[in-house]
Design a protein around this motif. Structure first.
Motif, PDB file in Angstrom:
ATOM      1  N   ILE A  42      40.349 -92.253 -21.761  1.00 19.88           N
ATOM      2  CA  ILE A  42      39.279 -92.743 -20.911  1.00 19.88           C
ATOM      3  C   ILE A  42      39.491 -94.224 -20.614  1.00 19.88           C
ATOM      4  N   LEU A  43      39.919 -94.946 -21.621  1.00 23.91           N
ATOM      5  CA  LEU A  43      40.155 -96.379 -21.444  1.00 23.91           C
ATOM      6  C   LEU A  43      41.248 -96.632 -20.411  1.00 23.91           C
ATOM      7  N   LEU A  44      42.290 -95.837 -20.465  1.00 26.91           N
ATOM      8  CA  LEU A  44      43.397 -95.980 -19.519  1.00 26.91           C
ATOM      9  C   LEU A  44      42.933 -95.702 -18.091  1.00 26.91           C
ATOM     10  N   ILE A  45      42.154 -94.678 -17.900  1.00 26.29           N
ATOM     11  CA  ILE A  45      41.651 -94.333 -16.570  1.00 26.29           C
ATOM     12  C   ILE A  45      40.712 -95.421 -16.057  1.00 26.29           C
ATOM     13  N   THR A  46      39.865 -95.926 -16.922  1.00 26.19           N
ATOM     14  CA  THR A  46      38.944 -96.991 -16.520  1.00 26.19           C
ATOM     15  C   THR A  46      39.699 -98.250 -16.120  1.00 26.19           C
ATOM     16  N   LEU A  47      40.729 -98.602 -16.871  1.00 27.93           N
ATOM     17  CA  LEU A  47      41.514 -99.791 -16.536  1.00 27.93           C
ATOM     18  C   LEU A  47      42.286 -99.604 -15.231  1.00 27.93           C
ATOM     19  N   ARG A  48      42.772 -98.398 -14.994  1.00 29.80           N
ATOM     20  CA  ARG A  48      43.475 -98.137 -13.736  1.00 29.80           C
ATOM     21  C   ARG A  48      42.550 -98.280 -12.537  1.00 29.80           C
ATOM     22  N   ASN A  49      41.280 -98.002 -12.735  1.00 26.11           N
ATOM     23  CA  ASN A  49      40.297 -98.078 -11.648  1.00 26.11           C
ATOM     24  C   ASN A  49      39.360 -99.266 -11.820  1.00 26.11           C
ATOM     25  N   MET A  50      39.863-100.335 -12.405  1.00 25.26           N
ATOM     26  CA  MET A  50      39.028-101.490 -12.703  1.00 25.26           C
ATOM     27  C   MET A  50      38.420-102.117 -11.446  1.00 25.26           C
ATOM     28  N   ASN A  51      39.144-102.107 -10.336  1.00 21.12           N
ATOM     29  CA  ASN A  51      38.585-102.673  -9.102  1.00 21.12           C
ATOM     30  C   ASN A  51      37.331-101.927  -8.683  1.00 21.12           C
ATOM     31  N   LEU A  52      37.346-100.613  -8.787  1.00 26.99           N
ATOM     32  CA  LEU A  52      36.174 -99.818  -8.450  1.00 26.99           C
ATOM     33  C   LEU A  52      35.045-100.084  -9.441  1.00 26.99           C
ATOM     34  N   VAL A  53      35.368-100.147 -10.706  1.00 26.72           N
ATOM     35  CA  VAL A  53      34.362-100.408 -11.732  1.00 26.72           C
ATOM     36  C   VAL A  53      33.702-101.758 -11.491  1.00 26.72           C
ATOM     37  N   LEU A  54      34.502-102.755 -11.156  1.00 26.32           N
ATOM     38  CA  LEU A  54      33.954-104.099 -10.934  1.00 26.32           C
ATOM     39  C   LEU A  54      33.084-104.168  -9.686  1.00 26.32           C
ATOM     40  N   THR A  55      33.416-103.390  -8.653  1.00 27.58           N
ATOM     41  CA  THR A  55      32.576-103.404  -7.456  1.00 27.58           C
ATOM     42  C   THR A  55      31.240-102.704  -7.689  1.00 27.58           C
ATOM     43  N   LYS A  56      31.201-101.759  -8.618  1.00 27.00           N
ATOM     44  CA  LYS A  56      29.971-101.019  -8.894  1.00 27.00           C
ATOM     45  C   LYS A  56      29.128-101.642 -10.007  1.00 27.00           C
ATOM     46  N   THR A  57      29.686-102.591 -10.743  1.00 26.31           N
ATOM     47  CA  THR A  57      28.975-103.226 -11.848  1.00 26.31           C
ATOM     48  C   THR A  57      28.347-104.532 -11.378  1.00 26.31           C
ATOM     49  N   PRO A  58      27.056-104.708 -11.616  1.00 23.08           N
ATOM     50  CA  PRO A  58      26.435-105.989 -11.261  1.00 23.08           C
ATOM     51  C   PRO A  58      27.064-107.126 -12.073  1.00 23.08           C
ATOM     52  N   PRO A  59      27.194-108.293 -11.477  1.00 22.30           N
ATOM     53  CA  PRO A  59      27.825-109.426 -12.176  1.00 22.30           C
ATOM     54  C   PRO A  59      27.164-109.767 -13.511  1.00 22.30           C
ATOM     55  N   THR A  60      25.883-109.513 -13.635  1.00 17.99           N
ATOM     56  CA  THR A  60      25.195-109.829 -14.894  1.00 17.99           C
ATOM     57  C   THR A  60      25.580-108.874 -16.022  1.00 17.99           C
ATOM     58  N   ASP A  61      26.065-107.686 -15.686  1.00 17.18           N
ATOM     59  CA  ASP A  61      26.428-106.700 -16.704  1.00 17.18           C
ATOM     60  C   ASP A  61      27.897-106.746 -17.106  1.00 17.18           C
ATOM     61  N   ILE A  62      28.685-107.558 -16.448  1.00 17.46           N
ATOM     62  CA  ILE A  62      30.112-107.607 -16.763  1.00 17.46           C
ATOM     63  C   ILE A  62      30.332-108.095 -18.182  1.00 17.46           C
ATOM     64  N   LYS A  63      29.632-109.130 -18.592  1.00 18.98           N
ATOM     65  CA  LYS A  63      29.809-109.660 -19.950  1.00 18.98           C
ATOM     66  C   LYS A  63      29.323-108.660 -20.996  1.00 18.98           C
ATOM     67  N   GLU A  64      28.269-107.952 -20.688  1.00 17.66           N
ATOM     68  CA  GLU A  64      27.672-107.036 -21.657  1.00 17.66           C
ATOM     69  C   GLU A  64      28.438-105.722 -21.801  1.00 17.66           C
ATOM     70  N   HIS A  65      29.030-105.215 -20.708  1.00 23.07           N
ATOM     71  CA  HIS A  65      29.652-103.895 -20.750  1.00 23.07           C
ATOM     72  C   HIS A  65      31.169-103.904 -20.545  1.00 23.07           C
ATOM     73  N   ILE A  66      31.649-104.704 -19.620  1.00 23.89           N
ATOM     74  CA  ILE A  66      33.076-104.714 -19.308  1.00 23.89           C
ATOM     75  C   ILE A  66      33.861-105.516 -20.341  1.00 23.89           C
ATOM     76  N   LEU A  67      33.349-106.660 -20.759  1.00 19.68           N
ATOM     77  CA  LEU A  67      34.065-107.504 -21.718  1.00 19.68           C
ATOM     78  C   LEU A  67      34.353-106.793 -23.044  1.00 19.68           C
ATOM     79  N   PRO A  68      33.412-106.084 -23.647  1.00 16.36           N
ATOM     80  CA  PRO A  68      33.754-105.363 -24.889  1.00 16.36           C
ATOM     81  C   PRO A  68      34.843-104.308 -24.685  1.00 16.36           C
TER      82      PRO A  68
END
Length: 78
Positions: A1-27
Motif C-alpha cells: 500500500i505504501l508503494l502504491i501511495t508513493l507512486r501516486n503521491m501527486n494525486l494524494v497531494l492534490t486531494k489532501t488539504p495543506p493543513t492535513d499534510i503534516k498530520e497525515h502525509i508526513l508520518p
C-alpha cells in the motif's frame, strides 16, 4: 500500500488539504524513509520536494532530515 501511495503521491497531494499534510502525509513519509525496501525509499525521496514547502522547518529538521541522514550513513545504493 505504501508503494502504491508513493507512486501516486501527486494525486494524494492534490486531494489532501495543506493543513492535513503534516498530520497525515508526513508520518507516512517517515515510515517510508525507514523502510528496508530501496524502491520505497527512492520514491519517498523523489516525492519529498513536491510537498516540502508545505511543512514547517521544525518538522523537516526533526523528522525528515535524521531519516535521510540514516539512509546516507547506512551506505544504501540510493
Amino acid at each position: 500500500i505504501l508503494l502504491i501511495t508513493l507512486r501516486n503521491m501527486n494525486l494524494v497531494l492534490t486531494k489532501t488539504p495543506p493543513t492535513d499534510i503534516k498530520e497525515h502525509i508526513l508520518p507516512m513519509v517517515c515510515r517510508a524513509l525507514e523502510s528496508d525496501t530501496l524502491e520505497i525509499q527512492e520514491l519517498c525521496l523523489t516525492s519529498l520536494p513536491s510537498f516540502a514547502d508545505s511543512l514547517d522547518n521544525q518538522s523537516i529538521k526533526h523528522q525528515v532530515i535524521p531519516r535521510i541522514r540514516k539512509i546516507c550513513l547506512d551506505g544504501s545504493t540510493i
